[in-house]
Design a protein around this motif. Structure first.
Motif, PDB file in Angstrom:
ATOM      1  N   ASP A 109       9.507  35.265  -6.568  1.00  0.00           N
ATOM      2  CA  ASP A 109       9.047  35.353  -7.836  1.00  0.00           C
ATOM      3  C   ASP A 109       7.659  35.180  -8.148  1.00  0.00           C
ATOM      4  OD1 ASP A 109      11.633  36.118  -8.512  1.00  0.00           O
ATOM      5  OD2 ASP A 109      12.165  33.769  -9.094  1.00  0.00           O
ATOM      6  N   LYS A 110       7.152  34.201  -7.279  1.00  0.00           N
ATOM      7  CA  LYS A 110       5.645  33.884  -7.451  1.00  0.00           C
ATOM      8  C   LYS A 110       4.902  34.389  -6.404  1.00  0.00           C
ATOM      9  CE  LYS A 110       6.911  30.934 -10.864  1.00  0.00           C
ATOM     10  NZ  LYS A 110       6.236  31.352 -12.445  1.00  0.00           N
ATOM     11  N   HIS A 111       5.053  35.551  -5.791  1.00  0.00           N
ATOM     12  CA  HIS A 111       4.327  36.065  -4.814  1.00  0.00           C
ATOM     13  C   HIS A 111       2.600  35.939  -4.979  1.00  0.00           C
ATOM     14  CE1 HIS A 111       3.919  38.401  -1.152  1.00  0.00           C
ATOM     15  NE2 HIS A 111       2.930  39.180  -1.548  1.00  0.00           N
ATOM     16  N   GLY A 112       2.198  35.326  -3.795  1.00  0.00           N
ATOM     17  CA  GLY A 112       0.667  35.060  -4.154  1.00  0.00           C
ATOM     18  C   GLY A 112       0.150  33.717  -4.653  1.00  0.00           C
ATOM     19  N   GLU A 113       1.057  32.990  -5.471  1.00  0.00           N
ATOM     20  CA  GLU A 113       0.620  32.197  -6.220  1.00  0.00           C
ATOM     21  C   GLU A 113       1.031  30.596  -5.550  1.00  0.00           C
ATOM     22  OE1 GLU A 113       2.359  32.064 -10.140  1.00  0.00           O
ATOM     23  OE2 GLU A 113       2.248  34.118 -10.385  1.00  0.00           O
ATOM     24  N   GLY A 114       0.102  29.732  -5.579  1.00  0.00           N
ATOM     25  CA  GLY A 114       0.530  28.428  -5.079  1.00  0.00           C
ATOM     26  C   GLY A 114       0.278  28.557  -3.375  1.00  0.00           C
ATOM     27  N   ALA A 115       1.316  28.065  -2.537  1.00  0.00           N
ATOM     28  CA  ALA A 115       1.034  28.286  -1.168  1.00  0.00           C
ATOM     29  C   ALA A 115       1.027  29.882  -0.666  1.00  0.00           C
ATOM     30  CB  ALA A 115       2.171  27.645  -0.405  1.00  0.00           C
ATOM     31  N   SER A 116       0.452  29.878   0.605  1.00  0.00           N
ATOM     32  CA  SER A 116       0.319  31.295   0.906  1.00  0.00           C
ATOM     33  C   SER A 116       1.726  31.750   1.553  1.00  0.00           C
ATOM     34  CB  SER A 116      -0.457  31.536   2.143  1.00  0.00           C
ATOM     35  OG  SER A 116       0.049  30.908   3.192  1.00  0.00           O
ATOM     36  N   ALA A 117       2.129  33.058   1.339  1.00  0.00           N
ATOM     37  CA  ALA A 117       3.447  33.640   1.980  1.00  0.00           C
ATOM     38  C   ALA A 117       3.671  33.175   3.335  1.00  0.00           C
ATOM     39  CB  ALA A 117       3.744  34.910   1.716  1.00  0.00           C
ATOM     40  N   ILE A 118       2.600  33.218   4.083  1.00  0.00           N
ATOM     41  CA  ILE A 118       2.979  32.778   5.495  1.00  0.00           C
ATOM     42  C   ILE A 118       3.191  31.130   5.580  1.00  0.00           C
ATOM     43  CG2 ILE A 118       1.560  32.399   7.711  1.00  0.00           C
ATOM     44  CD1 ILE A 118      -0.293  35.021   6.842  1.00  0.00           C
ATOM     45  N   ASP A 119       2.697  30.508   4.859  1.00  0.00           N
ATOM     46  CA  ASP A 119       3.122  28.874   4.927  1.00  0.00           C
ATOM     47  C   ASP A 119       4.571  28.791   4.362  1.00  0.00           C
ATOM     48  OD1 ASP A 119       0.399  28.383   5.772  1.00  0.00           O
ATOM     49  OD2 ASP A 119      -0.210  27.650   3.751  1.00  0.00           O
TER      50      ASP A 119
END
Length: 123
Positions: free
Chosen positions: A86-96
């Motif tokens: 839902d929040k792709h790219g927001e907050g923490a990175s997807a890798i994290d």
């Protein structure tokens, strides 16, 4: 059943008793060890004297708690996955986030293996 059998089947008389003189502390330790093995003091000492293997009783409450923690880890990993979608790219990175999810899965597997080993060794 007698009151001291704690719901176990009626025990049978084995014959002649053997007296063993112990201190109060030794008696308490023997009693504790017997309870951990799910045995009477007499049965515990008989098993020791006859060199019979003694297994401790699994703390099913602790295993139940592990099952709950395992479920909680799964739910948190699921929530992280939803958040990532839902929040792709927001907050923490997807890798994290993916790294954290992988660690949750690793912990779930480790908990499952420990629970399996506990049950397998106490059958």
């Amino acid at each position: 059943m007698t009151e001291g059998t704690k719901g176990k089947a009626q025990s049978r008389r084995r014959g002649k008793p053997i007296e063993v003189w112990v201190t109060d502390e030794e008696k308490a330790t023997i009693t504790e060890c017997a309870e951990e093995a799910g045995m009477s003091r007499s049965g515990y000492l008989r098993a020791l004297g006859l060199n019979t293997p003694i297994r401790s009783v699994v703390d099913f409450g602790a295993v139940s708690d592990l099952v709950k923690v395992n479920g909680d880890l799964g739910r948190v990993a699921g929530l992280l996955k939803l958040w990532l979608a839902d929040k792709h790219g927001e907050g923490a990175s997807a890798i994290d986030v993916e790294s954290v999810m992988m660690e949750f899965r690793r912990l779930q597997v480790a908990i499952g293996m420990k629970m399996g080993a506990i049950f397998k060794s106490h059958r």
